[in-house]
Design an enzyme around this catalytic site. Structure first.
Site, PDB file in Angstrom:
ATOM      1  N   SER A 189     134.521  56.557  -3.919  1.00  6.22           N
ATOM      2  CA  SER A 189     133.605  55.413  -3.901  1.00  6.22           C
ATOM      3  C   SER A 189     132.159  55.885  -4.058  1.00  6.22           C
ATOM      4  O   SER A 189     131.785  56.427  -5.089  1.00  6.22           O
ATOM      5  CB  SER A 189     133.821  54.603  -2.618  1.00  6.22           C
ATOM      6  OG  SER A 189     133.061  53.421  -2.650  1.00  6.22           O
ATOM      7  N   LEU A 190     131.339  55.722  -3.010  1.00  6.34           N
ATOM      8  CA  LEU A 190     129.957  56.218  -3.041  1.00  6.34           C
ATOM      9  C   LEU A 190     129.889  57.668  -3.519  1.00  6.34           C
ATOM     10  O   LEU A 190     128.956  58.065  -4.220  1.00  6.34           O
ATOM     11  CB  LEU A 190     129.366  56.101  -1.634  1.00  6.34           C
ATOM     12  CG  LEU A 190     128.135  56.964  -1.347  1.00  6.34           C
ATOM     13  CD1 LEU A 190     126.926  56.406  -2.060  1.00  6.34           C
ATOM     14  CD2 LEU A 190     127.902  57.072   0.154  1.00  6.34           C
ATOM     15  N   ARG A 215     122.424  49.787  -4.083  1.00  7.95           N
ATOM     16  CA  ARG A 215     123.862  49.472  -4.126  1.00  7.95           C
ATOM     17  C   ARG A 215     124.346  49.045  -2.742  1.00  7.95           C
ATOM     18  O   ARG A 215     125.052  48.053  -2.585  1.00  7.95           O
ATOM     19  CB  ARG A 215     124.637  50.704  -4.601  1.00  7.95           C
ATOM     20  CG  ARG A 215     126.166  50.548  -4.658  1.00  7.95           C
ATOM     21  CD  ARG A 215     126.770  51.884  -5.080  1.00  7.95           C
ATOM     22  NE  ARG A 215     128.229  51.861  -5.268  1.00  7.95           N
ATOM     23  CZ  ARG A 215     129.116  52.238  -4.347  1.00  7.95           C
ATOM     24  NH1 ARG A 215     128.694  52.648  -3.153  1.00  7.95           N
ATOM     25  NH2 ARG A 215     130.407  52.221  -4.611  1.00  7.95           N
ATOM     26  N   GLN A 267     131.555  56.443   2.126  1.00  6.70           N
ATOM     27  CA  GLN A 267     131.082  55.819   3.355  1.00  6.70           C
ATOM     28  C   GLN A 267     132.090  56.007   4.488  1.00  6.70           C
ATOM     29  O   GLN A 267     133.293  55.950   4.268  1.00  6.70           O
ATOM     30  CB  GLN A 267     130.876  54.326   3.089  1.00  6.70           C
ATOM     31  CG  GLN A 267     129.888  53.698   4.019  1.00  6.70           C
ATOM     32  CD  GLN A 267     129.264  52.449   3.438  1.00  6.70           C
ATOM     33  OE1 GLN A 267     129.110  52.322   2.233  1.00  6.70           O
ATOM     34  NE2 GLN A 267     128.889  51.520   4.283  1.00  6.70           N
ATOM     35  N   GLN A 270     133.321  49.800 -10.743  1.00  2.00           N
ATOM     36  CA  GLN A 270     133.783  50.481  -9.525  1.00  2.00           C
ATOM     37  C   GLN A 270     133.521  49.666  -8.260  1.00  2.00           C
ATOM     38  O   GLN A 270     134.309  49.704  -7.311  1.00  2.00           O
ATOM     39  CB  GLN A 270     133.097  51.849  -9.432  1.00  2.00           C
ATOM     40  CG  GLN A 270     133.609  52.743  -8.313  1.00  2.00           C
ATOM     41  CD  GLN A 270     132.487  53.377  -7.520  1.00  2.00           C
ATOM     42  OE1 GLN A 270     131.521  52.719  -7.152  1.00  2.00           O
ATOM     43  NE2 GLN A 270     132.613  54.664  -7.244  1.00  2.00           N
ATOM     44  N   HIS A 323     135.156  47.015  -2.723  1.00  2.00           N
ATOM     45  CA  HIS A 323     136.170  47.246  -3.759  1.00  2.00           C
ATOM     46  C   HIS A 323     137.189  46.114  -3.895  1.00  2.00           C
ATOM     47  O   HIS A 323     138.383  46.345  -4.021  1.00  2.00           O
ATOM     48  CB  HIS A 323     136.868  48.607  -3.548  1.00  2.00           C
ATOM     49  CG  HIS A 323     135.913  49.750  -3.619  1.00  2.00           C
ATOM     50  ND1 HIS A 323     135.290  50.114  -4.791  1.00  2.00           N
ATOM     51  CD2 HIS A 323     135.417  50.564  -2.648  1.00  2.00           C
ATOM     52  CE1 HIS A 323     134.461  51.115  -4.545  1.00  2.00           C
ATOM     53  NE2 HIS A 323     134.526  51.406  -3.251  1.00  2.00           N
TER      54      HIS A 323
END
Length: 304
Positions: free
Chosen positions: A90-91, A115, A9, A248, A199
């Site tokens: 991440s993503l 998500r 992102q 995660q 996170h």
């Protein structure tokens, strides 16, 4: 050895993917598949914006995933390049899982849409924040976060590269950590323009909701090992994928360690696939002499 890496992102921008869509049927088919899977015109949002819509987490996540996988399909069709490892920030780990062959693209795009929604809803707007802290060692920053937390939450969220760590948590706790980091010699400590504190432990409810969604999809065997954000080592066992993805959401992204791991395994070149060059920049900070390239449009494909 070669690694493909996929951005997360923040890399989104209006216009992304348009020239791939216009020039390659394999990209066009993928954008159409995303539209069908989601039930709205994601392709139009990627190509035309508006930026405000693209910045909404529930849109950002499927948009970046779709653009990244479209670029991957073009790369696979137009070149002989194949990865020994894949990883994503991440993503971006979902793009890596599609690249590894374990997660079907249509499943991935639906999962990340949800998500994004879950992550946005986990913390009311304004109650959570993230900040980039530059020039502070990880151990010291952990101590700063413990001191700043009080009865709230603040912790390292992204270990991006040496001296570049992002923290996340309650807004007030993040502000206290920024002040403490500056006192203790940080080169820079600044809030990030994000819509939620990703996170960190505040995302635990989002992880629980995500687990239910992931239960409904079937994963194929993995063709390429995925270096995971949670463990910063390669996973080739599709039975472990879902639990790692749930963890995660609220665990820090160990990008620095992930890149170092791939280099230790013999990776000699990284290609960032998807919008922007954020990961190229981070990889250069981690391993200065490492050759990096990115693929996001016709010009970058020709340059490669």
């Amino acid at each position: 050895m070669l690694a493909f890496v996929f951005p997360g992102q923040g890399a989104q921008h209006a216009g992304m993917g348009k020239d791939l869509n216009d020039n390659f049927s394999v990209a066009r088919e993928l954008f159409e598949e995303a539209n069908d899977a989601l039930g709205f015109d994601l392709a139009k949002m990627c190509f035309e914006g508006p930026e405000e819509d693209l910045k909404l987490t529930a849109n950002t996540q499927p948009a970046i995933l779709t653009m990244s996988v479209a670029a991957l399909r073009v790369l696979e069709q137009e070149t002989e390049l194949r990865a020994n490892f894949v990883a994503g920030h991440s993503l971006g780990e979902y793009s890596a899982l599609v690249a590894s062959g374990t997660m079907a693209f249509a499943d991935a795009v639906r999962v990340v849409r949800q998500r994004g929604t879950f992550m946005q809803q986990a913390v009311p707007v304004g109650e959570g924040a993230m900040a980039a802290i530059l020039g502070v060692e990880a151990d010291l920053l952990e101590e700063i976060c413990v001191e700043a937390a009080g009865n709230q939450i603040v912790s390292p969220a992204n270990f991006n590269s040496p001296g570049q760590i992002v923290i996340a948590g309650h807004t007030a706790a993040v502000e206290r950590a920024i002040a403490l980091a500056k006192e203790k010699g940080a080169k820079k400590a600044m809030p990030l323009p994000v819509s939620a504190p990703f996170h960190c432990a505040l995302m635990t409810p989002a992880g629980e909701q995500l687990a239910e969604v992931l239960d409904s999809i079937t994963l194929a065997p993995m063709n390429i090992p995925v270096v995971t954000n949670v463990e910063a080592t390669a996973n080739s066992d599709n039975a472990r994928v879902k639990s790692l993805l749930v963890t995660q959401v609220s665990a820090p992204v160990r990008w620095d360690a992930s890149v170092r791991y791939m280099v230790e395994q013999g990776v000699e070149r990284f290609i960032e696939i998807g919008p922007g060059k954020v990961l190229c920049g981070l990889i250069k900070r981690i391993e200065r002499r490492m050759p990096v390239a990115n693929i996001e449009n016709l010009a970058s494909l020709k340059a490669l």
